[in-house]
Write an enzyme that holds these catalytic residues in place. Structure first.
Site: not given
Length: 421
Positions: A136, A160, A186, A276, A300
């Protein structure tokens, strides 16, 4: 009349065979865990409430998470008979490479907070099992250290888009340089969801001590020993680490993220790119038109918009619309290998586990992650054998019926896609 006789001592000794005791407490706990729910129970017992609730909780009333898990329970399998499957092959091809199992480890933030081995445990366990590991943006281990922990396996990176775009671009370049083969763009976090458990616990990074925190930690000295005697908990990719989780997310994320950002990242990234957080059919179609390699149906983990669509319910229709043109994957709510088999039967090419992995991590570090993977592998293999299929490719929609509890009063109107930029 039943004939009785006194037992002979030799016969008694033959019957009384005692199991060799397991002196390793961690190994004993993990061996006793037969399901992911069992690992969750161990994790809750061994982890302070704030860290456990961050993993276990979801947004607002946690309705999305409950519905996602219920959707997997509400399936009916249709096994074939007289179809021997003494050996099964669980491997799949996904995004240009192989995976020994039809699932990988999803991206999770703040992972070392749950257990100090964090992403290193997840990446090394994934590598040993032959499945992909996803790091992540909010991970607590660097891109390069994850690569070192899983040097020969498949590493994916979840991105992100930050307010400062250059931070995101730099992270993508680092992941590509480290050999990560897939980027997970994402799109479901323009702002932080209302994660009420975290607010009630005063959960922050780094953890803030209070009387409640200390009282909760007293029966869990092992967690605090690990936390206090290992490197400082911080984001490996971001410089700002102070504040509540919601404050950190709101400071970093950008609600203006758009298809223009996707185009920039697509041009920047040399490998496969998947999006995603897709939650409807129209967006799935448009993303494929924009050239993505795959989509992940996900809300999520129920941590953003409560009452969001259930990804598993969306799966069959999305596969019908775009499955021939892009790789369709699914996450949220997976707690059993049978859930994974059902998703693959309904057309998913792959699945991702988040909480299931973290329950294992909290229960026993790297060994706990290994146990998570082993439990899911056993459940997948057993379900396939009982269905009478020998390979994942043999699974098809006729093996599963989705039994719906939630039926719309009227079919929702299809939203027209916005005009092309």
């Amino acid at each position: 009349m039943v004939q009785r006789q006194l037992p002979k001592p030799a016969e008694l000794f033959e019957l009384m065979k005692f199991k060799k005791p397991q002196l390793d407490g961690r190994r004993r706990r993990l061996d006793a865990a037969l399901t992911i729910d069992d690992l969750r129970t161990v994790a809750k017992r061994r982890t302070p409430a704030a860290a456990f609730d961050y993993t276990d909780g979801a947004a607002e009333g946690e309705i999305s998470l409950a519905r996602a898990r219920q959707a997997f329970r509400d399936i009916e399998f249709h096994p074939g008979i007289l179809r021997p499957a003494p050996d099964v092959d669980t491997s799949v091809e996904i995004l240009g490479g192989s995976s020994a199992l039809p699932f990988g480890i999803a991206p999770t933030g703040f992972t070392r907070l749950m257990q100090t081995e964090g992403e290193i445990a997840g990446a090394s366990a994934a590598g040993a099992a032959g499945i992909p590991f996803t790091l992540s943006t909010l991970g607590t281990t660097s891109i390069e250290d994850v690569r070192a922990a899983n040097p020969h396996g498949r590493n994916w990176f979840q991105l992100y888009v930050m307010r400062d775009r250059e931070i995101s671009y730099a992270l993508a370049r680092r992941a590509a340089a480290a050999g990560f083969d897939t980027l997970m763009f994402t799109v479901d976090t323009p702002v932080a969801g209302a994660r009420l458990r975290d607010k009630r616990n005063g959960f922050s990074i780094p953890p803030q001590l209070s009387l409640k925190t200390v009282a909760n930690a007293i029966p869990r000295p092992w967690w605090w020993w690990d936390f206090l005697t290992t490197p400082t908990l911080e984001f490996a990719s971001l410089s700002s680490t102070g504040g509540t989780v919601g404050e950190l997310l709101d400071a970093a994320m950008d609600p203006t993220i758009s298809y223009d950002d996707l185009a920039v990242i697509r041009d920047l990234w040399p490998g496969k790119i998947v999006v995603k957080g897709v939650q409807n059919v129209a967006d799935s179609v448009r993303l494929v038109d924009h050239g993505v390699d795959g989509i992940i149906l996900s809300n999520h983990g129920g941590r953003q918009l409560d009452r969001a669509p259930v990804p598993f319910h969306l799966l069959p229709q999305v596969v019908r619309e775009v499955g021939a043109d892009a790789t369709v994957m699914v996450d949220t709510g997976i707690m059993n290998g049978a859930d994974i088999v059902a998703a693959m039967a309904l057309g998913a090419k792959f699945t991702l586990i988040g909480r299931a992995y973290l329950y294992g991590l909290m229960a026993g570090g790297r060994q706990g992650v290994d146990r998570t993977i082993a439990i899911l592998r056993d459940e997948i293999e057993r379900t396939m054998k009982l269905l009478g299929v020998s390979t994942i490719a043999e699974l098809e929609p006729g093996h599963v019926t989705q039994l719906r509890r939630l039926v719309p009063l009227a079919a929702p109107a299809r939203r027209p896609a916005p005009s092309q930029p």
